[in-house]
Write a protein that holds these residues in place. Structure first.
Motif, PDB file in Angstrom:
ATOM      1  N   PHE A   1      -1.636   2.812   6.469  1.00 59.51           N
ATOM      2  CA  PHE A   1      -1.926   2.521   7.866  1.00 59.51           C
ATOM      3  C   PHE A   1      -1.038   1.397   8.386  1.00 59.51           C
ATOM      4  O   PHE A   1      -0.700   0.460   7.658  1.00 59.51           O
ATOM      5  CB  PHE A   1      -3.403   2.154   8.039  1.00 59.51           C
ATOM      6  CG  PHE A   1      -4.330   3.301   7.755  1.00 59.51           C
ATOM      7  CD1 PHE A   1      -4.766   4.130   8.774  1.00 59.51           C
ATOM      8  CD2 PHE A   1      -4.741   3.572   6.460  1.00 59.51           C
ATOM      9  CE1 PHE A   1      -5.600   5.203   8.514  1.00 59.51           C
ATOM     10  CE2 PHE A   1      -5.578   4.641   6.186  1.00 59.51           C
ATOM     11  CZ  PHE A   1      -6.011   5.462   7.216  1.00 59.51           C
ATOM     12  N   LEU A   2      -0.674   1.533   9.655  1.00 60.41           N
ATOM     13  CA  LEU A   2       0.184   0.558  10.321  1.00 60.41           C
ATOM     14  C   LEU A   2      -0.441   0.201  11.658  1.00 60.41           C
ATOM     15  O   LEU A   2      -0.758   1.094  12.457  1.00 60.41           O
ATOM     16  CB  LEU A   2       1.584   1.151  10.533  1.00 60.41           C
ATOM     17  CG  LEU A   2       2.638   0.245  11.166  1.00 60.41           C
ATOM     18  CD1 LEU A   2       3.175  -0.729  10.115  1.00 60.41           C
ATOM     19  CD2 LEU A   2       3.787   1.075  11.738  1.00 60.41           C
TER      20      LEU A   2
ATOM     21  N   LEU B   1      11.253   6.927  13.195  1.00 62.54           N
ATOM     22  CA  LEU B   1      11.153   6.594  11.777  1.00 62.54           C
ATOM     23  C   LEU B   1      12.058   7.490  10.942  1.00 62.54           C
ATOM     24  O   LEU B   1      12.805   7.006  10.076  1.00 62.54           O
ATOM     25  CB  LEU B   1       9.699   6.729  11.314  1.00 62.54           C
ATOM     26  CG  LEU B   1       9.446   6.488   9.822  1.00 62.54           C
ATOM     27  CD1 LEU B   1       9.922   5.104   9.405  1.00 62.54           C
ATOM     28  CD2 LEU B   1       7.965   6.670   9.493  1.00 62.54           C
ATOM     29  N   ILE B   2      12.025   8.793  11.192  1.00 63.09           N
ATOM     30  CA  ILE B   2      12.861   9.721  10.426  1.00 63.09           C
ATOM     31  C   ILE B   2      14.343   9.419  10.652  1.00 63.09           C
ATOM     32  O   ILE B   2      15.151   9.448   9.715  1.00 63.09           O
ATOM     33  CB  ILE B   2      12.524  11.176  10.804  1.00 63.09           C
ATOM     34  CG1 ILE B   2      11.124  11.536  10.297  1.00 63.09           C
ATOM     35  CG2 ILE B   2      13.553  12.147  10.232  1.00 63.09           C
ATOM     36  CD1 ILE B   2      10.631  12.889  10.754  1.00 63.09           C
TER      37      ILE B   2
ATOM     38  N   ARG C   1      12.262  -0.689   7.356  1.00 60.37           N
ATOM     39  CA  ARG C   1      12.701  -0.212   8.670  1.00 60.37           C
ATOM     40  C   ARG C   1      11.631  -0.327   9.748  1.00 60.37           C
ATOM     41  O   ARG C   1      11.927  -0.166  10.928  1.00 60.37           O
ATOM     42  CB  ARG C   1      13.176   1.237   8.554  1.00 60.37           C
ATOM     43  CG  ARG C   1      14.505   1.359   7.794  1.00 60.37           C
ATOM     44  CD  ARG C   1      14.694   2.753   7.240  1.00 60.37           C
ATOM     45  NE  ARG C   1      15.975   2.917   6.575  1.00 60.37           N
ATOM     46  CZ  ARG C   1      16.245   2.491   5.348  1.00 60.37           C
ATOM     47  NH1 ARG C   1      15.321   1.834   4.657  1.00 60.37           N
ATOM     48  NH2 ARG C   1      17.431   2.696   4.800  1.00 60.37           N
ATOM     49  N   VAL C   2      10.393  -0.573   9.352  1.00 57.61           N
ATOM     50  CA  VAL C   2       9.305  -0.691  10.332  1.00 57.61           C
ATOM     51  C   VAL C   2       8.629  -2.046  10.155  1.00 57.61           C
ATOM     52  O   VAL C   2       7.488  -2.135   9.716  1.00 57.61           O
ATOM     53  CB  VAL C   2       8.280   0.456  10.177  1.00 57.61           C
ATOM     54  CG1 VAL C   2       7.294   0.440  11.349  1.00 57.61           C
ATOM     55  CG2 VAL C   2       8.965   1.801  10.113  1.00 57.61           C
ATOM     56  N   GLN C   3       9.354  -3.088  10.470  1.00 55.93           N
ATOM     57  CA  GLN C   3       8.779  -4.429  10.423  1.00 55.93           C
ATOM     58  C   GLN C   3       8.145  -4.809  11.758  1.00 55.93           C
ATOM     59  O   GLN C   3       7.430  -5.801  11.854  1.00 55.93           O
ATOM     60  CB  GLN C   3       9.856  -5.439  10.033  1.00 55.93           C
ATOM     61  CG  GLN C   3      10.443  -5.173   8.653  1.00 55.93           C
ATOM     62  CD  GLN C   3      11.481  -6.190   8.243  1.00 55.93           C
ATOM     63  OE1 GLN C   3      11.561  -7.273   8.813  1.00 55.93           O
ATOM     64  NE2 GLN C   3      12.288  -5.849   7.251  1.00 55.93           N
ATOM     65  N   SER C   4       8.437  -4.007  12.775  1.00 55.44           N
ATOM     66  CA  SER C   4       7.824  -4.221  14.082  1.00 55.44           C
ATOM     67  C   SER C   4       7.773  -2.887  14.810  1.00 55.44           C
ATOM     68  O   SER C   4       8.503  -1.948  14.472  1.00 55.44           O
ATOM     69  CB  SER C   4       8.620  -5.244  14.905  1.00 55.44           C
ATOM     70  OG  SER C   4       9.917  -4.744  15.198  1.00 55.44           O
TER      71      SER C   4
ATOM     72  N   ARG D   1       2.621  -4.358  10.049  1.00 51.88           N
ATOM     73  CA  ARG D   1       2.607  -4.420   8.591  1.00 51.88           C
ATOM     74  C   ARG D   1       1.917  -3.184   8.035  1.00 51.88           C
ATOM     75  O   ARG D   1       0.796  -2.859   8.428  1.00 51.88           O
ATOM     76  CB  ARG D   1       1.885  -5.682   8.110  1.00 51.88           C
ATOM     77  CG  ARG D   1       1.951  -5.863   6.595  1.00 51.88           C
ATOM     78  CD  ARG D   1       1.299  -7.158   6.162  1.00 51.88           C
ATOM     79  NE  ARG D   1      -0.118  -7.210   6.488  1.00 51.88           N
ATOM     80  CZ  ARG D   1      -0.935  -8.165   6.061  1.00 51.88           C
ATOM     81  NH1 ARG D   1      -0.458  -9.158   5.332  1.00 51.88           N
ATOM     82  NH2 ARG D   1      -2.210  -8.145   6.393  1.00 51.88           N
ATOM     83  N   LEU D   2       2.600  -2.511   7.122  1.00 44.93           N
ATOM     84  CA  LEU D   2       2.048  -1.323   6.477  1.00 44.93           C
ATOM     85  C   LEU D   2       1.121  -1.753   5.345  1.00 44.93           C
ATOM     86  O   LEU D   2       1.428  -2.687   4.598  1.00 44.93           O
ATOM     87  CB  LEU D   2       3.186  -0.462   5.925  1.00 44.93           C
ATOM     88  CG  LEU D   2       2.838   0.944   5.436  1.00 44.93           C
ATOM     89  CD1 LEU D   2       2.445   1.835   6.609  1.00 44.93           C
ATOM     90  CD2 LEU D   2       4.030   1.550   4.693  1.00 44.93           C
TER      91      LEU D   2
END
Length: 352
Positions: A10-11, A105-106, A294-297, A304-305
């Motif tokens: 979850f994010l 994301l991809i 790649r998903v820090q924001s 945060r994952l």
């Protein structure tokens, strides 16, 4: 193992009230390619933007960003440089955010993870890999201010196609390899030759095989084609000497009479095959590491994952709980209702 229970992560997502959605419209003779290239460029250029090609249009791009970012005029300047029309800003629907998150994301995961049909296959050189490869399948859903990423790990075989796979006579193959202007009809040995083309793995019919790009096509050299595939999908086409370059003209029944040219490296005669062995935990750890990197924001808001996976769990139901569930089915992707929990299927959320 492949096909085992999915891992859920979850994010946290920003409040939709803090975001804005804008539609970009392009004008081009080849709108689909330009749409994907422009959208991908936008996503890779600005980390605070999420975007996706519109599902119902070949000319529109849906863009989501924070309101302050939109007010800076960055998107407006990008659109002006590219000759794009900007629509009026509007509120963000959950579906907008989910589509833009998925595509962004991809796009940002390649070339570490590359789309191949329903899979994301590991490694920038996956097109040339003859052995088994790590892959994941991923589903995204948004609800109650969070993104749920459902991941299944796989070991797949997606072996590259060779000229020998077409079962052509040796003399025909030798002549083809020695004459750069030679053209092969793969159906000459009997029957239609079907294939799957990357990245969608859509099924098509191979009409001809040649060593030259079509003279009336948009590409003049293999380098042009490499740049095209990189800008469209993040694919790294293999570096090959000119004598080994092979192209296939493919016909898709639903797309009319137009033939589409693909390098042989992006043609598969069989769909991806799942294999029972492999370091699936290692693949999951590697994929999650890349996602976190790649998903820090999300649209500039810190995100945060979760560290530990969640799983659907099923326990035996009492007759009373079965009656309750028959009236109102529980959606396992949503938090359970407040109050005492019944012994039904629940989604256990670990600490982040």
């Amino acid at each position: 193992m492949s096909g085992a229970q999915r891992s859920l992560f979850f994010l946290g997502l920003p409040d939709l009230k803090n975001l804005v959605c804008v539609t970009l419209t392009l004008f081009d003779e080849e709108p689909r390619s330009k749409q994907i290239k422009t959208c991908r460029e936008l996503v890779l250029l600005y980390s605070d933007i999420l975007a996706s090609p519109a599902l119902e249009s070949f000319t529109d791009i849906t863009v989501v960003m924070a309101i302050p970012f939109f007010q800076k005029g960055v998107l407006q300047a990008f659109g002006q440089r590219r000759g794009l029309q900007l629509g009026s800003p509007r509120g963000v629907f959950p579906g907008d955010l989910q589509c833009c998150l998925s595509y962004s994301l991809i796009s940002r995961l390649s070339p570490s993870w590359n789309k191949a049909g329903l899979y994301l296959v590991s490694g920038k050189d996956f097109l040339s890999e003859r052995g088994t490869q790590s892959a994941v399948s991923m589903e995204l859903s948004t609800t109650e201010g969070q993104l749920c990423i459902s991941i299944n790990t796989h070991t797949v075989r997606l072996s590259p196609t060779t000229l020998e796979d077409f079962n052509l006579p040796p003399l025909v193959l030798r002549r083809f390899c020695s004459d750069p202007d030679s053209v092969l009809d793969p159906s000459s040995t009997g029957g239609t030759v079907w294939c799957h083309v990357l990245p969608s793995m859509k099924k098509g019919q191979i009409i001809t095989i040649s060593r030259q790009l079509p003279r009336d096509g948009p590409f003049r050299t293999y380098t042009d084609l490499q740049n095209h595939w990189n800008s469209l999908y993040g694919y790294r086409l293999p570096e090959l000497p000119e004598a080994e370059l092979v192209y296939c003209s493919v016909y898709f029944r639903l797309l009319g009479e137009t033939l589409f040219t693909y390098p042989l490296s992006c043609i598969r005669l069989q769909p991806a095959q799942c294999c029972p062995r492999g370091d699936l935990q290692g693949a999951l750890d590697s994929f999650l590491s890349d996602v976190r990197d790649r998903v820090q924001s999300v649209c500039g808001f810190p995100a945060r994952l979760t560290r530990k996976p969640c799983y659907h769990t099923t326990s035996l139901n009492s007759a009373a709980s079965a009656q309750v569930q028959s009236r109102e089915q529980v959606n396992l992707t949503l938090p359970p209702p407040s109050g005492p929990s019944s012994p039904s299927s629940l989604l256990h959320l670990p600490d982040q």
